[in-house]
Design a protein around this motif. Structure first.
Motif, mmCIF file in Angstrom:
data_model
loop_
_atom_site.group_PDB
_atom_site.id
_atom_site.type_symbol
_atom_site.label_atom_id
_atom_site.label_comp_id
_atom_site.label_asym_id
_atom_site.label_seq_id
_atom_site.Cartn_x
_atom_site.Cartn_y
_atom_site.Cartn_z
ATOM 1 N N UNK A 245 0.864 -1.164 0.000
ATOM 2 C CA UNK A 245 0.000 0.000 0.000
ATOM 3 C C UNK A 245 0.906 1.221 0.000
ATOM 4 N N UNK A 246 0.791 2.008 -1.044
ATOM 5 C CA UNK A 246 1.714 3.110 -1.286
ATOM 6 C C UNK A 246 0.968 4.437 -1.207
ATOM 7 N N UNK A 247 1.445 5.330 -0.389
ATOM 8 C CA UNK A 247 0.867 6.665 -0.304
ATOM 9 C C UNK A 247 1.686 7.635 -1.141
ATOM 10 N N UNK A 248 1.015 8.436 -1.938
ATOM 11 C CA UNK A 248 1.717 9.385 -2.803
ATOM 12 C C UNK A 248 1.148 10.781 -2.574
ATOM 13 N N UNK A 249 2.006 11.665 -2.122
ATOM 14 C CA UNK A 249 1.635 13.063 -2.009
ATOM 15 C C UNK A 249 1.867 13.726 -3.364
ATOM 16 N N UNK A 250 1.622 15.041 -3.438
ATOM 17 C CA UNK A 250 1.836 15.705 -4.714
ATOM 18 C C UNK A 250 2.907 16.777 -4.597
ATOM 19 N N UNK B 48 -4.167 5.710 4.961
ATOM 20 C CA UNK B 48 -2.855 6.282 5.300
ATOM 21 C C UNK B 48 -2.366 5.809 6.659
ATOM 22 N N UNK B 49 -3.247 5.170 7.445
ATOM 23 C CA UNK B 49 -2.815 4.565 8.710
ATOM 24 C C UNK B 49 -2.071 3.249 8.494
ATOM 25 N N UNK B 50 -2.153 2.699 7.282
ATOM 26 C CA UNK B 50 -1.610 1.363 7.036
ATOM 27 C C UNK B 50 -0.714 1.330 5.802
ATOM 28 N N UNK B 51 0.039 2.370 5.588
ATOM 29 C CA UNK B 51 0.925 2.434 4.432
ATOM 30 C C UNK B 51 2.173 1.590 4.643
ATOM 31 N N UNK B 52 2.654 1.015 3.573
ATOM 32 C CA UNK B 52 3.968 0.361 3.587
ATOM 33 C C UNK B 52 5.063 1.333 3.136
#
Length: 315
Positions: free
Chosen positions: A113-118, A198-202
């Protein structure tokens, strides 16, 4: 199209790509040899790039890898990646984007699980990533349109087009008019679901901006009073619209209540956070992000690295 037709087209795409990129044949030569038109050749080459059959990587010169290793050791990080500063901001941004894409490919595993900001650099990096393994990509901030560039919604749409990638968009501006509106947006089911992930990002990919008019995309979007209040409260940098001080501690102002996006606490809890920054001014913010546990991998240019070294050498 039958499965057999699809296989034949795929084979032709590989053969045409090999002719063009490896054997150096012109499109006219390939068309004549393969018995197809030059326009068909062009379409097959474009399709090969779009589907990741062909991946073109422009690799700017890296600074000494040992230098990055020394900085990582001084900061207690997993890694510091340094790329050359360009002749102007656009060239520097592109160099950092290529390095960021390389780092992202190395750290994003299948099922992650990937979080991407801008940021403009993150947006540029996606052009160099190519295909990703099967994974979930979570948009970490609402949209912040910037003249001459895209925004986080456009970015998440790019990921949505990648085979095997599921996306979780945040259908909201990054900044809204007031705290009540922001709270209402965060309660919307789709947005709440994305932000909860976003609580569970890798892995998370974010940008660090120096808190000033020229080096933060958020700073110019708010009033002079809010700018001054944040600075007086100790803000030296921002990440995804969240402000922090020289020790990486969150700075709470009225701005914080108007942001629809990931919190610093969620980033601190993420196992792998790749943060980028470039230019001498951002160096204190990069150090602060490390001190606050916001980032554990840094990607920067030579100018940022040089200033960072000077900061670490100061007693």
């Amino acid at each position: 199209m039958t499965q057999n037709d699809s296989n034949l087209l795929s084979n032709l795409m590989v053969e045409v790509s090999t002719d063009y990129y490896l054997d150096g044949k012109s499109k006219v030569e390939i068309a004549r040899h393969r018995g197809i038109s030059r326009f068909q050749v062009a379409r097959l080459l474009a399709q090969a790039r779009d589907e990741g059959v062909v991946r073109i990587e422009i690799t700017p010169p890296r600074a000494d890898g040992e230098r990055g290793a020394r900085l990582a050791a001084r900061l207690g990080l997993r890694e510091v990646l340094i790329t050359a500063s360009g002749e102007d901001t656009a060239a520097t941004r592109e160099n950092v984007a290529v390095e960021l894409a390389r780092a992202a490919r190395e750290h994003i595993a299948e099922g992650a699980t990937v979080g991407v900001s801008w940021s403009r650099t993150v947006e540029a990096a996606v052009r160099h990533i190519g295909r990703l393994p099967q994974c979930d990509v979570v948009q970490l901030v609402g949209a912040l349109p910037v003249e001459g560039s895209g925004n986080s919604l456009a970015l998440i749409s790019t990921f949505a087009q990648m085979p095997g990638v599921r996306t979780w968009p945040v259908w909201s501006p990054l900044l809204v008019a007031d705290a009540a509106t922001a709270a209402g947006m965060r309660r919307q089911p789709e947005i709440a679901d994305a932000l909860a992930r976003a609580d569970h990002l890798d892995v998370a990919v974010v940008a660090i901006g120096h808190w000033s008019e020229r080096t933060s995309t958020v700073f110019p979007q708010i009033s002079t009073e809010e700018q001054q209040a944040a600075t007086e409260a100790g803000a030296i940098a921002e990440c995804s619209g969240r402000l922090f001080d020289a020790e990486g501690r969150p700075v709470r102002t009225s701005l914080d209540e108007r942001v629809v996006g990931v919190t610093l606490e969620q980033l601190v809890a993420t196992p792998q956070v790749i943060a980028i920054g470039y230019g001498a001014a951002v160096a204190p913010g990069l150090v602060a992000a490390v001190r606050g546990g916001i980032a554990n991998t840094l990607v920067m240019d030579d100018a940022a690295a040089t200033t960072l070294e000077s900061l670490l050498a100061t007693p």
